[in-house]
Structure formats: C-alpha cells, structure tokens
Design an enzyme around this catalytic site. Sequence first.
Site, PDB file in Angstrom:
ATOM      1  CG  ASN A  55      18.510 109.764  35.325  1.00  0.00           C
ATOM      2  OD1 ASN A  55      18.653 110.171  34.224  1.00  0.00           O
ATOM      3  ND2 ASN A  55      19.366 108.355  35.522  1.00  0.00           N
ATOM      4  CG  HIS A 141      21.627 101.876  28.830  1.00  0.00           C
ATOM      5  ND1 HIS A 141      21.177 100.367  29.829  1.00  0.00           N
ATOM      6  CD2 HIS A 141      21.761 102.650  29.117  1.00  0.00           C
ATOM      7  CE1 HIS A 141      22.348 101.061  30.791  1.00  0.00           C
ATOM      8  NE2 HIS A 141      21.845 102.667  30.433  1.00  0.00           N
ATOM      9  CD  GLU A 186      18.333 103.405  24.617  1.00  0.00           C
ATOM     10  OE1 GLU A 186      17.834 104.444  25.535  1.00  0.00           O
ATOM     11  OE2 GLU A 186      19.149 102.777  24.872  1.00  0.00           O
ATOM     12  CB  SER A 190      19.967 106.989  28.201  1.00  0.00           C
ATOM     13  OG  SER A 190      21.211 106.766  27.638  1.00  0.00           O
ATOM     14  CG  ASP A 215      15.571  99.941  27.975  1.00  0.00           C
ATOM     15  OD1 ASP A 215      14.606 101.108  28.117  1.00  0.00           O
ATOM     16  OD2 ASP A 215      16.153  99.587  28.288  1.00  0.00           O
ATOM     17  CG  HIS A 218      15.585 107.977  29.051  1.00  0.00           C
ATOM     18  ND1 HIS A 218      16.164 108.456  30.341  1.00  0.00           N
ATOM     19  CD2 HIS A 218      16.809 106.678  29.165  1.00  0.00           C
ATOM     20  CE1 HIS A 218      17.490 107.976  30.984  1.00  0.00           C
ATOM     21  NE2 HIS A 218      17.527 106.809  29.868  1.00  0.00           N
ATOM     22  CE  LYS A 246      17.571 106.381  33.852  1.00  0.00           C
ATOM     23  NZ  LYS A 246      18.353 104.463  32.798  1.00  0.00           N
TER      24      LYS A 246
HETATM   25  C1  LIG Z   1      18.499 103.839  32.967  1.00  0.00           C
HETATM   26  C2  LIG Z   1      18.315 102.863  31.990  1.00  0.00           C
HETATM   27  C3  LIG Z   1      18.985 101.876  31.626  1.00  0.00           C
HETATM   28  C4  LIG Z   1      19.522 101.020  33.287  1.00  0.00           C
HETATM   29  O1  LIG Z   1      18.204 100.628  34.901  1.00  0.00           O
HETATM   30  P1  LIG Z   1      17.984 100.455  36.240  1.00  0.00           P
HETATM   31  O2  LIG Z   1      17.328 100.333  35.900  1.00  0.00           O
HETATM   32  O3  LIG Z   1      19.167 101.745  36.513  1.00  0.00           O
HETATM   33  O4  LIG Z   1      19.233  99.627  35.921  1.00  0.00           O
HETATM   34  C5  LIG Z   1      18.311 100.899  30.926  1.00  0.00           C
HETATM   35  N1  LIG Z   1      18.166 101.480  29.914  1.00  0.00           N
HETATM   36  C6  LIG Z   1      17.434 102.351  29.318  1.00  0.00           C
HETATM   37  C7  LIG Z   1      17.817 102.603  28.039  1.00  0.00           C
HETATM   38  C8  LIG Z   1      18.417 103.122  30.251  1.00  0.00           C
HETATM   39  O5  LIG Z   1      18.753 104.637  30.472  1.00  0.00           O
END
Ligand SMILES: *Cc1c(COP(=O)(O)O)cnc(C)c1O
Length: 396
Positions: A55, A141, A186, A190, A215, A218, A246
């Site tokens: 990522n 997620h 999101e 993801s 969220d 990405h 990421k």
């Molecule tokens: C990767 C991800 C997370 C988790 O984040 P980390 O910091 O790796 O724990 C949460 N939400 C989404 C949409 C993600 O892709």
Amino acid sequence: MAKVEQVKTNKFGFVEEALAQRRRDHLLRAAVPFAPEDAVRGWRGDRPLVNFSSNDYLGLSKHPRVIAAAQEMTMRYGTSASASRLITGTLPIHQELEERLAAACGQEAALLFNSGFQANATILPALLDASSVVLCDRLVHNSMVQGMLASGARLMRYQHNDLEHLERLLDKAAGQGYSRMLIASETVFSMDGDRSDVSALVQLTQTYNAILYLDDAHALGVLGKNGVGLAAHQPGVDLVIGTFGKAFGAFGAFVACSRAVRDYLVNCCPGFIYTTALPPGVIGAISAALELVPSLDAERQRLHFQAEQLRQHIRQLGYDTRGSSSQIVPLVVGDEAQALHLSHWLETQGLLASAIRPPTVPRGTARLRFALSSQHTGEQLQALMQAIEEWHGRAS
Ligand SMILES: *Cc1c(COP(=O)(O)O)cnc(C)c1O
C-alpha cells in the site's frame, strides 16, 4: 479424581477444527516474510520479487526525507512516547501534527490514533449506543464492522454503493425513535478500488439529519487536490478517517472532525485514552510525508496512468476489474483455488500479488488485488501484464 480425568478432552480441539476446515476450503492463511529492498522490490526467501501488493502507493516509506525525519525525532525524543496521551504521552509534535492535519482536511480539529483499525473499532462505539442505528456500505473494512458490532447499535447494510437502497433504509429508520443515525462508508474501497459518491452521501445525511463517517484510507495522499483525499474540504462530512500506513509510508491514523467531537473522543473513546501514544519516530515520518504529499502531482499522475493501463489490459483478456478507478486494481478470478494458482504463477515470474479470498471478499469473487505504486517502472508493469496474459493463455 478418575472421573475428572475421563472427561478431559482436548480443550484446543476447536482450534484444530477451525484450521482443518480452512485447509479443506483452500482458505488457510499464513504470514510469509518478505524482505523489501526498495519501494517496490524485495525478496521472499531467495527469490527476488516485484511487489504489487504493497500500500506504499507513493514509495514514501523509503523516501530519504521521511526516513531522516523519523531518525531526527527519535534522536530528539527517544523511541517511545512512554505514556498514553492524557498522561504525559502528548509531545509538542503530536499537537503540531494534529493542527496541520485539521488544516489539511478543512476541519476544525484532528485527533491521532494508533492505527486505522483501532480508530474505526473504537470511534464508532463511542459515537453509537444500543438505541442508535448505523447504515453502512456492504463492503466497508472489517475494522468498521467490528466497531459497529461492538456499539450494539442496530446495523443496516446497504448494497455496495447503492444509494437508492441506502435511502430506502434511511426512510425505514427515520421516525423509529433511534437516538441517532450514522452513515459509514469508505471513499475508495480497499478490495474493489472503486469510489463512493461523497456529495450524494452528504446530501442524504443532511436530508435525514444523520452523522456522516467516511474512511479515506486509500484516497489519502493519492486522490483529491494536492493528494488530500476525497473527504477533505467537503462541508457536511462529519468525521474523516485517514491512515498513515498506506500512501504516507508510515503508521497510525487520525480522525478529522469538529472541535466538539474531538473533545468528546478525548474524553469518551477508550481506544484513544487507554493506549500508549504514537512514538516520536512515527510522528516524524508522518509530518515529513504530510509536507511532501502536496508536491507529488507528477507521481500521482503516473500512478493513475499505469493503473488505467493495467485495467484495460485485464479487461481485454475478459476479466472483471469491478468498478476500479484508483491505484487498486482487482482481477476477479472467482474460484479460490484459481486465484491461488494465478498468484503462484506470478511468483514464478518474479511478481508478487496476493490472492484475496473469502471472507475478506464475498464468496465467488476470489481475486488478485494489484496495488500499484508510482515507483513501479514501465518495464515492471509490462512484465506483470505479460505474465497475466501468459497465464490466461494456459488456463483457457
Ligand atoms: C487499511 C485500512 C484500515 C486499517 O488501517 P491500519 O492503520 O492499517 O490499521 C482501515 N480502513 C480501511 C478502509 C483500510 O483500508
């Protein structure tokens, strides 16, 4: 005594049973070491591989300035914050970073969390209670699902990106006497690499007086003006979650929100209160990445151009890339064993791309998930496209 002896069974029988079941279903997973050499290349055992599953979308985890900032803050403050935020773990650099993050997102305030998982799993229960209702996209997620389940709120899941379905559910929920309504999604998904319609979500939340929780994990660093993500500077988005593991090439997460919501979480979110603050080195890396990200337009352009090339190639071979319009490009194979087969084939060609299987994605949609980096060369992308084509030729 003899009787007690007799009824003793293997108390970890359930563990063996669960593992055996996963093995039968081709779903058993294991963490296999991969030793990175630069932003996109590394070694699995004695085999060199180009990584298409990381990522690190902009290669920032290997950027000299990000590394130097991590070293500098470690030298100045040591390797640990040594306490939780409300005791003595708030260093001046935590506060400065939160102010810069709030400004970057166009929100009043921001609050750091130790990971995206921790943020989602603990902020949602702080915002919801057993008399609330939460409506979420079916593909959100797992960390958000954990948070919603832990809250005890009524959970309604709408079909992926189907805002008509969401509106029907909102209609049903409105006037039912729920303490509050929250919509969770999101911005870039993801596993499919597609996007949600942020302005339509804002409109719906306003119509139904709901809380909007997005969220941006990405999209942050990769999409939006100056790479600020897709949820920043969007009035009506109440809480934006961003993660630093990421495109920021670091670790940790944050929420950007109003000052009042930040103060509330500082007081009422156990996932903020009862944990050691992010270490100085990590804060240094995040700060340097935050400074660099706006200057990386050329890298973002290259990233999206290569993603489009890869999508077109996969579609021409007849495979589904879902609604991907980001640096995440799925190649849906369907069958779990086939997905593993393609992943293994790519590995023999020096290319690393993990197979993603249920329960991470819905049954029947096992896939390879390619995550591109601006640091991939044209030759590396060509090699990937050629290897996929060869596998397709053999499979059909
Ligand atoms: C990767 C991800 C997370 C988790 O984040 P980390 O910091 O790796 O724990 C949460 N939400 C989404 C949409 C993600 O892709």
